[in-house]
Every structure is written in C-alpha cells, then in structure tokens.
Design a protein around this motif. Structure first.
Motif, PDB file in Angstrom:
ATOM      1  N   ILE A 217      19.885  -2.003 -21.574  1.00  0.00           N
ATOM      2  CA  ILE A 217      20.217  -2.387 -20.202  1.00  0.00           C
ATOM      3  C   ILE A 217      19.762  -1.315 -19.213  1.00  0.00           C
ATOM      4  N   GLY A 218      19.882  -0.040 -19.616  1.00  0.00           N
ATOM      5  CA  GLY A 218      19.437   1.048 -18.751  1.00  0.00           C
ATOM      6  C   GLY A 218      17.943   0.975 -18.460  1.00  0.00           C
ATOM      7  N   ARG A 219      17.173   0.666 -19.476  1.00  0.00           N
ATOM      8  CA  ARG A 219      15.720   0.559 -19.276  1.00  0.00           C
ATOM      9  C   ARG A 219      15.375  -0.623 -18.388  1.00  0.00           C
ATOM     10  N   LYS A 220      16.088  -1.724 -18.632  1.00  0.00           N
ATOM     11  CA  LYS A 220      15.867  -2.897 -17.788  1.00  0.00           C
ATOM     12  C   LYS A 220      16.214  -2.568 -16.339  1.00  0.00           C
ATOM     13  N   PHE A 221      17.251  -1.766 -16.171  1.00  0.00           N
ATOM     14  CA  PHE A 221      17.679  -1.361 -14.844  1.00  0.00           C
ATOM     15  C   PHE A 221      16.534  -0.617 -14.136  1.00  0.00           C
ATOM     16  N   LEU A 222      15.888   0.296 -14.877  1.00  0.00           N
ATOM     17  CA  LEU A 222      14.759   1.026 -14.292  1.00  0.00           C
ATOM     18  C   LEU A 222      13.586   0.093 -13.972  1.00  0.00           C
ATOM     19  N   THR A 223      13.340  -0.876 -14.855  1.00  0.00           N
ATOM     20  CA  THR A 223      12.278  -1.849 -14.579  1.00  0.00           C
ATOM     21  C   THR A 223      12.561  -2.565 -13.262  1.00  0.00           C
ATOM     22  N   ALA A 224      13.811  -2.944 -13.095  1.00  0.00           N
ATOM     23  CA  ALA A 224      14.182  -3.698 -11.897  1.00  0.00           C
ATOM     24  C   ALA A 224      14.073  -2.842 -10.641  1.00  0.00           C
ATOM     25  N   ILE A 225      14.583  -1.597 -10.719  1.00  0.00           N
ATOM     26  CA  ILE A 225      14.534  -0.708  -9.555  1.00  0.00           C
ATOM     27  C   ILE A 225      13.079  -0.427  -9.151  1.00  0.00           C
ATOM     28  N   THR A 226      12.248  -0.101 -10.149  1.00  0.00           N
ATOM     29  CA  THR A 226      10.852   0.199  -9.820  1.00  0.00           C
ATOM     30  C   THR A 226      10.147  -1.071  -9.330  1.00  0.00           C
ATOM     31  N   GLY A 227      10.468  -2.218  -9.954  1.00  0.00           N
ATOM     32  CA  GLY A 227       9.867  -3.477  -9.525  1.00  0.00           C
ATOM     33  C   GLY A 227      10.222  -3.798  -8.080  1.00  0.00           C
TER      34      GLY A 227
ATOM     35  N   HIS B 111       3.563 -13.169 -11.443  1.00  0.00           N
ATOM     36  CA  HIS B 111       4.407 -12.041 -11.880  1.00  0.00           C
ATOM     37  C   HIS B 111       5.655 -11.954 -10.990  1.00  0.00           C
ATOM     38  N   LEU B 112       5.440 -12.139  -9.692  1.00  0.00           N
ATOM     39  CA  LEU B 112       6.562 -12.046  -8.757  1.00  0.00           C
ATOM     40  C   LEU B 112       7.499 -13.240  -8.863  1.00  0.00           C
ATOM     41  N   MET B 113       6.941 -14.368  -9.189  1.00  0.00           N
ATOM     42  CA  MET B 113       7.717 -15.609  -9.272  1.00  0.00           C
ATOM     43  C   MET B 113       8.908 -15.422 -10.224  1.00  0.00           C
ATOM     44  N   HIS B 114       8.659 -14.750 -11.339  1.00  0.00           N
ATOM     45  CA  HIS B 114       9.792 -14.451 -12.223  1.00  0.00           C
ATOM     46  C   HIS B 114      10.426 -13.110 -11.849  1.00  0.00           C
ATOM     47  N   GLY B 115       9.582 -12.129 -11.534  1.00  0.00           N
ATOM     48  CA  GLY B 115      10.062 -10.755 -11.341  1.00  0.00           C
ATOM     49  C   GLY B 115      11.083 -10.618 -10.225  1.00  0.00           C
ATOM     50  N   PHE B 116      10.835 -11.277  -9.113  1.00  0.00           N
ATOM     51  CA  PHE B 116      11.725 -11.127  -7.951  1.00  0.00           C
ATOM     52  C   PHE B 116      13.171 -11.465  -8.314  1.00  0.00           C
ATOM     53  N   GLN B 117      13.376 -12.660  -8.826  1.00  0.00           N
ATOM     54  CA  GLN B 117      14.762 -13.048  -9.145  1.00  0.00           C
ATOM     55  C   GLN B 117      15.287 -12.288 -10.355  1.00  0.00           C
ATOM     56  N   SER B 118      14.390 -11.997 -11.298  1.00  0.00           N
ATOM     57  CA  SER B 118      14.779 -11.304 -12.516  1.00  0.00           C
ATOM     58  C   SER B 118      15.367  -9.932 -12.206  1.00  0.00           C
ATOM     59  N   ALA B 119      14.788  -9.255 -11.204  1.00  0.00           N
ATOM     60  CA  ALA B 119      15.278  -7.927 -10.851  1.00  0.00           C
ATOM     61  C   ALA B 119      16.729  -7.997 -10.379  1.00  0.00           C
ATOM     62  N   PHE B 120      17.057  -9.008  -9.587  1.00  0.00           N
ATOM     63  CA  PHE B 120      18.429  -9.148  -9.109  1.00  0.00           C
ATOM     64  C   PHE B 120      19.393  -9.445 -10.266  1.00  0.00           C
ATOM     65  N   GLN B 121      18.946 -10.286 -11.178  1.00  0.00           N
ATOM     66  CA  GLN B 121      19.768 -10.606 -12.350  1.00  0.00           C
ATOM     67  C   GLN B 121      20.034  -9.340 -13.167  1.00  0.00           C
TER      68      GLN B 121
END
Ligand code: HEM
Ligand code: SF4
Ligand code: FES
Lengths: 231, 250
Positions: free
Chosen positions: A12-22, A178-188
C-alpha cells in the motif's frame, strides 16, 4: 527496518507513492499545457520564446523542474517494481481467462501504456529539452528581452515533419488512456473515495484525460498545417 | 443436456498437471455446478478412476469453500454467486466448459481443483479479531451504532473468504478480502480499539504471503460472490496510511 522504510516498502505504501507522483505529474501537465498555449499565438513565436526564457532562468521553476524529474523517475521505478512483483504473484497462469465485465481496458494495460508514455517522454526531452540546454539553438533578438534562444524555431521545424507530428498525436492517445485509469485510480489509492465526490472525480478524470492530451495533440497539428516552414 | 468438461487434474503439489476432457451426457439443467461435478465423480468412481478433488461444504453460498475457475472466470459466469449456487441452466447444450483451480503463488495447488488457502487464515491470525475484553452482551442501544455504519460493517462481514478476488485479479492481489476483514472491525466500537495495529499487521502478513499489489482494476468486486465494494479497499488504504503515521509502532 524503520517504520518509514517499512511503510514505503509495503504494497500500500508503494501504491501511495505511485499515486502521489502520478498526481504531481497531472498537476505538471496542467501547467505545461497552459504555458504551451502560447504556441497558438500568431506572433512568430515571440510570446512562446519569452516564456521559455523565463522558465529557464527562474529559480523557483528550476526547483519544481527537478522535483518533476524526481517524480517521473520515482513513478517509473516504483511501478516497474510493483509490476515485476505482480507477475511473480501468479507464476502459473490460467489456460482460459475472460476479462471481467466493467473492467476498463486501460486499467488492465497500465504497464504498457506507461512504458509508451515513458518512450514519449524520452523522445520529447531529447528533442526539446536537450537541444535547449546543450544543443545549438538559433537565437532571436527582441527589443526589450534582448538576444534569446529561439525554441519556437526548433518546435516549428520539428512539427514541419509529418512523421514527427504523427508520432506526437499517437503518443497523446496513449497518454489519454493512461490518465483515463490513472486519474481516478490515484484517488482510490489515497483512500479519497466518498459517495458524494467519487462520481465527480470520475467525470473530472474522464474529461481531463480527453481534453489535456487533445490540446497537446493540437499543437503539432496546428504547426504542421498552419506554421509549416516547408510549405 | 450434453457437455464437454475440460478439468484440471494434478496429482499433487509437485505434479505438473494438465487438462483431462470428460464428455457429460444428459445433465439435468436444474443441477448446480457442484452436483454436476458429483455426477462426474460418481461415474469416475464406478469406473475405478480417481475422482476430481474439489473443496465444498455448505453448498448454499456461505462457507466459501467451492473454489473453481469456470470458463475463464472465478465461480463461473453468473453475478454475485459462488460455484455451489451456479446453475447448469446458465449453460447451453454442447458447451465446452473449462474448469481450473485458483491461480496464485499464495494459493498453491494441493490436488486437482483444491488449493491451499491457509494464507488467508494467517492474515486473519495476524489481526483479524478483537482481543480486548468487550464484556458481556450489552443491552440493546447501550452502545449507539448508526444504522448506516452497522449496514456497512455487515456488508464487509459478508465476505466468505473464498479467494475469488485473488483469482480474478490480474495481479493476484488479496486487497478486497483483507479490506473487508479490516473494515468490518474498524467500523464498529469494539473493533476500533485495535484498528491501527490490526491494519498494520494484516497488511504486513498479506505482503509476506506473496499476493500481488492492487492496481484498482476492480475485477475483484465484479467477481466476488458477495459483491464486496471497492469502498472497502479505499477505506483500508486510509486506515493503513493513517496507522503507519500515527500508531506507536516504530
Ligand atoms: C505524464 C506522465 C504520467 C502521468 C501524468 C501518470 C499518471 C499516473 C497516475 C495518476 C497513476 C495512478 C496511480 C495509482 O493508481 O495510485 C499512474 C499509475 C501508473 N503509471 Fe503513470 N503517469 C505518467 C507516466 C508514467 C510512465 C512514464 C510510466 C512508465 C513506466 C508509468 C507507469 C504507470 C504504471 C505501471 C501505473 C500503475 C498502474 C495502476 O496502478 O493501475 N506512468 N500513472
Ligand atoms: S472479498 Fe469476495 S471474492 Fe474475496 S474472499 Fe471475500 S467473498 Fe471471496
Ligand atoms: S460450498 Fe459453501 S460457498 Fe459454495
């Protein structure tokens, strides 16, 4: 392991970094697309050149730029690590697998889409950023600003080539997916999901993913058709 | 109706395994999928062959044992049902049906369609309980819990630990299962006391078991027989990051 390294080496921590950087990269896209709108100004690139001159000289912007490089690097390294781990999590695959309904194509292909965006970033940096920093760029003399680099000319000559223009347009399609999934995915990933706001995040994400890459794609097209130096 | 079954047969964890094709004749379309498998096994036993091993228990969608990947999807094609509730009327005469075990590093195949899901048990053992003394049964309404919260906790608690979420996920991630187990307790007063330790320990165990990382494709919720919501994954993400930065564990 300290609690901090433990946090950011957890799934989850790594995903968190993916989301923040994204999300940081998404903010960057907003700034980048807005600034580059100056390319559409019919003044032979003067406003655009003055803007790039300002962007290269300013200390605050320089800090943001290095943060940006770090964010791209971190985003890529973490997602690659996660991707390798995910492959190992299913050593024997299914013989028959049907994609579940309601699961978007983008969400299943983020690795490929991200890699294509990375290829684009490398090409893009090699062309504009590298030539601005180390290459030989013609200069232009404006009354108040004095002698400054004519990046507009580099942009103009690049997009006077059909293949280069086409490449940019195609790459923007990949960015859009990439953004189509990434945008909402980051919030999730950040846990920012609430009955009231989730539909808003989804539709903002959807339109953002279409509008921003679309405007970016218009830039090479505009230059190819209306500001082409070969025509 | 007549069907062709392609079933994964594997003698044991070390065996390579492969598909064996069985022709099924005159299958009653009122049968459940497991009953159809029973018909096959009775026949195999009559013929002196080893029956197909598969997990099952309640046969009413509440125990979570009946793990089968049917025609490319966990628990087969129908929405919100476990394999035991999947009816043969959903198939057509002449269909070829592929049956495979769950595939994940954390769920090694034991035999045929049986996989070892004790990784889930170890995640629960890591913190999926309440260990503080909660006293006797309180009088009704002594501890006020809003209906909405009670419903939400109940929805999380309907998870039957079947593992379909892991089976469906392209990354073999167990996030849906773990998030349901974290949320059902974190939402209620008795569970709140240990919420930080719980989420930290359960996620650590989940990672140690070798499940993949969630990429929010949401396939798990689509395939989950209890239709556990993505809201719980978001809730667990919040719980985890919050706990990591505020708990006493250094
Ligand atoms: C302008 C550039 C980029 C932007 C705006 C961007 C944005 C995002 C966002 C917002 C996410 C969602 C994070 C989350 O799910 O928590 C994401 C995920 C991801 N990105 Fe990027 N990204 C960019 C470039 C790249 C590059 C160059 C790669 C190359 C490897 C990449 C690979 C990935 C992968 C593999 C994921 C994970 C997919 C997932 O979790 O579903 N991205 N990106
Ligand atoms: S979340 Fe759903 S799919 Fe996953 S174990 Fe629980 S009931 Fe099964
Ligand atoms: S046998 Fe119990 S859920 Fe299917």
């Amino acid at each position: 392991m300290s609690w901090l390294t433990q946090t950011f080496s957890s799934s989850i921590g790594r995903k968190f970094l993916t989301a923040i950087t994204g999300l940081f990269l998404i903010f960057f896209l907003v700034g980048h697309v807005t600034g580059n709108l100056l390319l559409f100004k019919p003044d032979e690139g003067r406003a655009f050149n003055e803007y790039t001159q300002f962007m290269t000289g300013n200390l605050g912007i320089m800090i943001v730029r290095y943060l940006l490089y770090a964010a791209i690097l971190a985003h890529v390294i973490i997602t690659v690590l996660l991707g390798i781990h995910n492959r190992k999590a299913r050593p024997v695959g299914y013989t028959k697998q049907v994609p579940s309904p309601h699961v978007s194509w983008s969400s299943r292909n983020m690795g490929i889409l991200g890699t294509l965006v990375l290829v684009f970033i490398v090409i893009h940096m090699a062309n504009f950023w590298y030539s601005l920093k180390w290459g030989v760029v013609p200069t232009v003399n404006y009354a108040e600003a004095g002698e400054i680099k004519n990046l507009y000319h580099v942009v103009q000559s690049s997009f006077s080539e059909l293949w280069y223009t086409a490449l940019y347009v195609v790459m923007m399609v990949f960015l859009a997916f990439h953004l189509m999934h990434g945008f909402q995915s980051a919030f999730q990933t950040l846990g920012l999901r609430h009955k009231k706001y989730w539909p808003i995040i989804r539709s903002v994400g959807f339109w953002f993913s279409i509008i921003v890459p679309f405007i970016f794609a218009l830039m090479p097209l505009y230059i190819y058709f209306f500001r082409n130096i070969n025509h | 109706m007549n069907l062709t079954l392609k079933v994964w047969r594997q003698k044991g964890p070390a065996d390579k395994g492969g598909f064996v094709t069985y022709e099924m004749k005159d299958i009653n379309h009122h049968m459940s999928f497991l009953e159809m498998m029973d018909v096959l096994n009775e026949r195999l036993e009559r013929e002196g062959q080893e029956p197909v091993h598969f997990d099952h228990d309640c046969r009413e969608g509440i125990c979570g044992s009946c793990a089968m990947h049917i025609n490319g999807r966990p628990h087969g094609p129908s929405k919100g049902t476990a394999t035991c509730q999947l009816h043969m009327r959903l198939f057509n005469d002449g269909d070829v049906i592929t049956v495979e075990p769950w595939r994940a590093k954390a769920f090694p195949v034991v035999k045929d369609l049986v996989v070892d899901r004790s990784a889930f048990d170890r995640i629960i053992q890591a913190g999926g309980y309440v260990s503080v003394n909660t006293g006797g049964v309180p009088d009704a309404n002594e501890i006020p819990v809003p209906k909405k919260i009670a419903d939400e906790a109940f929805n999380a608690a309907t998870c039957i630990s079947c593992g379909a979420c892991v089976a469906a996920c392209k990354n073999a991630s167990a996030m849906l299962f773990v998030s349901a187990k974290v949320s059902q307790l974190a939402l209620l007063p008795q569970g709140k006391v240990e919420r930080k330790n719980r989420v930290e320990r359960m996620v650590a165990q989940m990672d140690a078991e070798g499940f993949g990382n969630c990429t929010n494709t949401q396939a798990c919720s689509v395939e989950c027989p209890k239709e556990i919501s993505q809201d719980f994954i978001a809730m667990m993400n919040r719980e985890y990051i919050g706990a990591k930065f505020t708990s006493d564990n250094v």
